[in-house]
Design a protein around this motif. Structure first.
Motif, PDB file in Angstrom:
ATOM      1  N   GLN A 158      -6.319 -11.743   3.585  1.00 30.13           N
ATOM      2  CA  GLN A 158      -5.526 -10.464   4.432  1.00 30.13           C
ATOM      3  C   GLN A 158      -5.940  -9.106   3.773  1.00 30.13           C
ATOM      4  O   GLN A 158      -5.972  -8.193   4.639  1.00 30.13           O
ATOM      5  N   PHE A 159      -5.736  -9.087   2.454  1.00 26.27           N
ATOM      6  CA  PHE A 159      -5.967  -7.745   1.670  1.00 26.27           C
ATOM      7  C   PHE A 159      -7.471  -7.405   1.984  1.00 26.27           C
ATOM      8  O   PHE A 159      -7.551  -6.071   2.270  1.00 26.27           O
ATOM      9  N   PHE A 160      -8.176  -8.238   1.529  1.00 30.81           N
ATOM     10  CA  PHE A 160      -9.834  -7.714   1.740  1.00 30.81           C
ATOM     11  C   PHE A 160     -10.210  -7.422   3.157  1.00 30.81           C
ATOM     12  O   PHE A 160     -10.933  -6.549   3.227  1.00 30.81           O
ATOM     13  N   ALA A 161      -9.639  -8.176   3.963  1.00 31.67           N
ATOM     14  CA  ALA A 161      -9.861  -7.814   5.491  1.00 31.67           C
ATOM     15  C   ALA A 161      -9.487  -6.454   5.837  1.00 31.67           C
ATOM     16  O   ALA A 161     -10.168  -5.815   6.695  1.00 31.67           O
ATOM     17  N   ASN A 162      -8.229  -5.905   5.396  1.00 27.23           N
ATOM     18  CA  ASN A 162      -7.814  -4.655   5.458  1.00 27.23           C
ATOM     19  C   ASN A 162      -8.559  -3.506   4.716  1.00 27.23           C
ATOM     20  O   ASN A 162      -8.709  -2.554   5.445  1.00 27.23           O
ATOM     21  N   ALA A 163      -9.031  -4.091   3.707  1.00 27.75           N
ATOM     22  CA  ALA A 163      -9.757  -2.939   2.800  1.00 27.75           C
ATOM     23  C   ALA A 163     -11.125  -2.677   3.124  1.00 27.75           C
ATOM     24  O   ALA A 163     -11.632  -1.717   2.989  1.00 27.75           O
ATOM     25  N   ILE A 164     -11.771  -3.855   3.708  1.00 31.90           N
ATOM     26  CA  ILE A 164     -13.055  -3.862   3.919  1.00 31.90           C
ATOM     27  C   ILE A 164     -13.238  -4.553   5.510  1.00 31.90           C
ATOM     28  O   ILE A 164     -13.655  -5.676   5.558  1.00 31.90           O
ATOM     29  N   ASN A 221       0.914  -1.202   0.161  1.00 34.69           N
ATOM     30  CA  ASN A 221      -0.095  -0.099  -0.094  1.00 34.69           C
ATOM     31  C   ASN A 221       0.842   1.255   0.021  1.00 34.69           C
ATOM     32  O   ASN A 221       0.700   2.174  -0.656  1.00 34.69           O
ATOM     33  N   ASP A 222       2.052   1.170   0.823  1.00 32.70           N
ATOM     34  CA  ASP A 222       2.788   2.456   0.956  1.00 32.70           C
ATOM     35  C   ASP A 222       3.469   2.673  -0.343  1.00 32.70           C
ATOM     36  O   ASP A 222       3.496   3.796  -0.936  1.00 32.70           O
ATOM     37  N   LEU A 223       3.740   1.582  -1.046  1.00 35.91           N
ATOM     38  CA  LEU A 223       4.380   1.938  -2.491  1.00 35.91           C
ATOM     39  C   LEU A 223       3.565   2.377  -3.642  1.00 35.91           C
ATOM     40  O   LEU A 223       3.838   3.369  -4.363  1.00 35.91           O
ATOM     41  N   ASN A 224       2.440   1.693  -3.405  1.00 36.71           N
ATOM     42  CA  ASN A 224       0.939   2.278  -4.561  1.00 36.71           C
ATOM     43  C   ASN A 224       0.667   3.877  -4.093  1.00 36.71           C
ATOM     44  O   ASN A 224       0.391   4.672  -4.892  1.00 36.71           O
ATOM     45  N   GLN A 225       0.731   4.230  -2.869  1.00 38.63           N
ATOM     46  CA  GLN A 225       0.513   5.573  -2.436  1.00 38.63           C
ATOM     47  C   GLN A 225       1.335   6.565  -3.244  1.00 38.63           C
ATOM     48  O   GLN A 225       0.884   7.890  -3.209  1.00 38.63           O
ATOM     49  N   ARG A 226       2.406   6.167  -3.339  1.00 37.42           N
ATOM     50  CA  ARG A 226       3.574   7.114  -3.942  1.00 37.42           C
ATOM     51  C   ARG A 226       2.966   7.505  -5.258  1.00 37.42           C
ATOM     52  O   ARG A 226       3.343   8.684  -5.800  1.00 37.42           O
ATOM     53  N   VAL A 227       1.953   6.662  -6.093  1.00 39.76           N
ATOM     54  CA  VAL A 227       1.638   6.976  -7.088  1.00 39.76           C
ATOM     55  C   VAL A 227       0.435   8.038  -6.986  1.00 39.76           C
ATOM     56  O   VAL A 227       0.314   9.301  -7.563  1.00 39.76           O
ATOM     57  N   HIS A 228      -0.786   7.512  -6.399  1.00 37.37           N
ATOM     58  CA  HIS A 228      -1.901   8.268  -5.927  1.00 37.37           C
ATOM     59  C   HIS A 228      -2.971   7.461  -5.175  1.00 37.37           C
ATOM     60  O   HIS A 228      -2.708   6.164  -5.185  1.00 37.37           O
ATOM     61  N   PRO A 229      -3.516   8.012  -4.328  1.00 38.58           N
ATOM     62  CA  PRO A 229      -4.669   7.219  -3.375  1.00 38.58           C
ATOM     63  C   PRO A 229      -5.444   6.446  -4.223  1.00 38.58           C
ATOM     64  O   PRO A 229      -5.874   5.231  -3.753  1.00 38.58           O
ATOM     65  N   PHE A 230      -5.974   7.064  -5.008  1.00 38.14           N
ATOM     66  CA  PHE A 230      -6.887   6.221  -6.165  1.00 38.14           C
ATOM     67  C   PHE A 230      -6.222   4.866  -6.612  1.00 38.14           C
ATOM     68  O   PHE A 230      -6.775   3.963  -6.751  1.00 38.14           O
ATOM     69  N   PHE A 231      -4.912   5.247  -7.296  1.00 33.56           N
ATOM     70  CA  PHE A 231      -4.279   4.022  -7.555  1.00 33.56           C
ATOM     71  C   PHE A 231      -4.107   3.003  -6.728  1.00 33.56           C
ATOM     72  O   PHE A 231      -4.195   1.855  -6.842  1.00 33.56           O
ATOM     73  N   ALA A 232      -3.854   3.368  -5.376  1.00 29.26           N
ATOM     74  CA  ALA A 232      -3.624   2.284  -4.339  1.00 29.26           C
ATOM     75  C   ALA A 232      -4.698   1.751  -3.690  1.00 29.26           C
ATOM     76  O   ALA A 232      -4.657   0.654  -3.227  1.00 29.26           O
ATOM     77  N   LEU A 233      -5.979   2.243  -4.488  1.00 25.62           N
ATOM     78  CA  LEU A 233      -7.274   1.437  -3.918  1.00 25.62           C
ATOM     79  C   LEU A 233      -7.554   0.524  -4.935  1.00 25.62           C
ATOM     80  O   LEU A 233      -7.870  -0.504  -4.856  1.00 25.62           O
ATOM     81  N   ILE A 234      -7.396   0.965  -6.495  1.00 23.44           N
ATOM     82  CA  ILE A 234      -7.892   0.251  -7.543  1.00 23.44           C
ATOM     83  C   ILE A 234      -6.784  -0.921  -7.981  1.00 23.44           C
ATOM     84  O   ILE A 234      -7.169  -1.993  -8.279  1.00 23.44           O
ATOM     85  N   PHE A 235      -5.563  -0.646  -7.989  1.00 25.44           N
ATOM     86  CA  PHE A 235      -4.690  -1.497  -8.628  1.00 25.44           C
ATOM     87  C   PHE A 235      -4.526  -2.860  -7.684  1.00 25.44           C
ATOM     88  O   PHE A 235      -4.541  -3.875  -8.279  1.00 25.44           O
ATOM     89  N   PRO A 236      -4.230  -2.612  -6.577  1.00 24.51           N
ATOM     90  CA  PRO A 236      -4.240  -3.908  -5.560  1.00 24.51           C
ATOM     91  C   PRO A 236      -5.571  -4.695  -5.639  1.00 24.51           C
ATOM     92  O   PRO A 236      -5.399  -5.854  -5.591  1.00 24.51           O
ATOM     93  N   ASP A 293       4.689 -14.096 -12.322  1.00 26.58           N
ATOM     94  CA  ASP A 293       5.123 -14.126 -10.588  1.00 26.58           C
ATOM     95  C   ASP A 293       5.197 -12.784  -9.894  1.00 26.58           C
ATOM     96  O   ASP A 293       5.160 -12.898  -9.014  1.00 26.58           O
ATOM     97  N   ALA A 294       5.663 -11.938 -10.973  1.00 23.90           N
ATOM     98  CA  ALA A 294       5.654 -10.459 -10.069  1.00 23.90           C
ATOM     99  C   ALA A 294       4.400 -10.111  -9.561  1.00 23.90           C
ATOM    100  O   ALA A 294       4.538  -9.195  -8.623  1.00 23.90           O
ATOM    101  N   LEU A 295       3.098 -10.233  -9.904  1.00 24.33           N
ATOM    102  CA  LEU A 295       1.982 -10.015  -9.381  1.00 24.33           C
ATOM    103  C   LEU A 295       2.073 -10.709  -8.133  1.00 24.33           C
ATOM    104  O   LEU A 295       1.446 -10.103  -7.133  1.00 24.33           O
ATOM    105  N   ALA A 296       2.526 -12.156  -8.185  1.00 26.28           N
ATOM    106  CA  ALA A 296       2.164 -12.871  -6.871  1.00 26.28           C
ATOM    107  C   ALA A 296       3.161 -12.217  -5.779  1.00 26.28           C
ATOM    108  O   ALA A 296       3.111 -12.443  -4.688  1.00 26.28           O
TER     109      ALA A 296
END
Length: 442
Positions: free
Chosen positions: A304-310, A68-83, A199-202
């Motif tokens: 774990q991701f979805f539990a943090n997001a929702i 999330n910290d890595l994605n936030q460097r782009v934009h908060p919206f990107f950090a929400l949609i991309f993951p 595998d970079a996605l994983a």
């Protein structure tokens, strides 16, 4: 808390087993058979992208602190949609149900009568049991080090080593002549083959599991946690490299057994040659363990991701939701899912690579945050156009897109990324200059 070398090895085993699924079993043997006498140069290219990118992904997440910290460097919206797109695509949208389906096809179907194999009820019962066990084990994520590091990964590695040793004692045959691009440019073709593992996605997705596991083990210091994540990434990468070399060798040596359409058939031929009928059982066990490990890793990381997001839906409920979805999709048949998911994967994978690259060079561009936005924007625009062309326009825009180097190989996004890097850097200089001038005036 300081981790011992033994504990780091177990975490490396855990990460390796989360990476190493059926696809990782199939790609290297096919490369080996196709590359023939150019095996080792082709494998060098394969390892650069199939091992290098995932390791760099883990390191990039570790350096940033979290995905999330890595994605936030782009934009908060990107950090929400991309993951969200990543976890859907590599989770219930494709990878998890595919793992369950492949475990059935390779691990159980060869031993069933023809009428049971063709019966939808067989896959339904198998997938319910398979994902039921996955659900049960995912309920205790802190125990994954023990499960993967001390049990499943050593079994998987031992089986592959036994196969390799047997192939040395009972040589299958000489390497054949290389085919097509493996003859003219084996390293580059190997890089492309490794790129297709995605595998970079994983690597980006599994970072959350490794970080949470380390927390559960008492590593509360962020710097230590990042360091141990890097160690785990390097350890897993070393294991992947060794296994890819073995599987590539088996594929190259299999040429006298006849040409096949995919790596699964190559391995089946090799196992029958080496072990007779019992080879089918050993191969089925290898596939089942690999698919089982990957399913546990993906369900855990996605939950774990979805539990943090929702947060209104807790981790254990997400485990159940994802397991039920995966069971249902595995039984619907993956053909339709592949039609939807593969274009999405193709669209987001270049974004994953460039976000990893930017995370690694963050120390060089930290004063030029515009680089993140411009690189991601240019690559995203190219990827969207490319996806529209392939999915909806039957490649009608190929002539236009062919102006980008390596487009046919799936790497057309490289030039947009470079342009975005230059544009972002120049914007950073201009804005920095403007800011300095305004400070002087004041």
């Amino acid at each position: 808390m300081n981790f011992s070398a033994k504990q780091i090895v177990f975490i490396s085993f855990m990460l390796f087993s989360m990476f190493f699924g059926a696809g990782n079993l199939i790609f290297p043997p096919f490369l080996g058979q196709s590359a023939g006498t150019n095996l080792w140069t082709a494998l060098a290219g394969f390892i650069i992208s199939a091992v290098g990118l995932p390791i760099l992904g883990v390191i990039a997440v570790a350096k940033a602190g979290s995905f999330n910290d890595l994605n936030q460097r782009v934009h908060p919206f990107f950090a929400l949609i991309f993951p969200f797109l990543i976890y859907i695509a590599i989770g219930p949208g494709l990878a998890i149900p595919r793992a369950g389906s492949l475990a059935f096809e390779m691990g159980l179907a060869p031993f069933l009568p023809e009428n049971l194999v063709s019966s939808p009820l067989s896959l339904l019962v198998y997938s319910i049991i398979f994902f039921g066990l996955v659900t049960w084990l995912c309920m205790f994520p802190s125990k994954l080090i023990d499960l993967f590091g001390k049990l499943l990964t050593p079994i998987l590695l031992a089986l592959i080593v036994i196969i390799f040793v047997k192939s040395l004692m009972d040589p299958i045959g000489p390497f054949a002549a290389p085919k097509e691009n493996y003859e003219t440019n084996p390293v580059f073709q190997g890089v492309l083959d490794g790129y297709l593992t995605m595998d970079a996605l994983a690597a980006l997705a599994f970072g959350i599991v490794i970080a949470n596991t380390l927390k559960a083990q008492g590593v509360s210091d962020n710097k230590k946690r990042s360091l141990y994540m890097m160690y785990a990434g390097l350890g897993a990468g070393l294991l992947l490299t060794v296994i890819y070399l073995i599987l590539g060798y088996l594929g190259a040596a299999s040429s006298p057994l006849g040409q096949t359409e995919n790596g699964a058939q190559i391995l089946a031929n090799v196992m029958t040659h080496l072990f007779g009928q019992s080879g089918t059982f050993i191969l089925g066990l290898v596939f089942t363990i690999a698919c089982f490990c990957v399913s546990i890793g993906l369900v855990t990381s996605c939950s774990q991701f979805f539990a943090n997001a929702i947060p209104k839906v807790n981790y254990k409920k997400w485990v159940i939701i994802l397991a039920v979805l995966s069971t249902a999709i595995a039984n619907l048949g993956l053909t339709q899912i592949l039609k939807i998911s593969v274009p999405i994967l193709g669209m987001i994978y270049p974004l994953a690579i460039v976000i990893i690259f930017l995370g690694l060079i963050d120390d060089l561009i930290k004063n030029f945050r515009q680089v993140y936005i411009s690189v991601i924007s240019f690559v995203a625009l190219f990827s969207i156009i490319d996806t529209i062309n392939k999915s909806f326009l039957a490649n009608r825009w190929n002539e236009l897109l062919d102006i980008f180097p390596f487009y046919k190989e799936g790497l057309g996004w490289i030039i947009p990324a470079v342009i975005g890097l230059i544009v972002g850097y120049l914007l950073g200089i201009v804005r920095g200059t403007s800011s300095d001038n305004s400070n002087l005036k004041s």
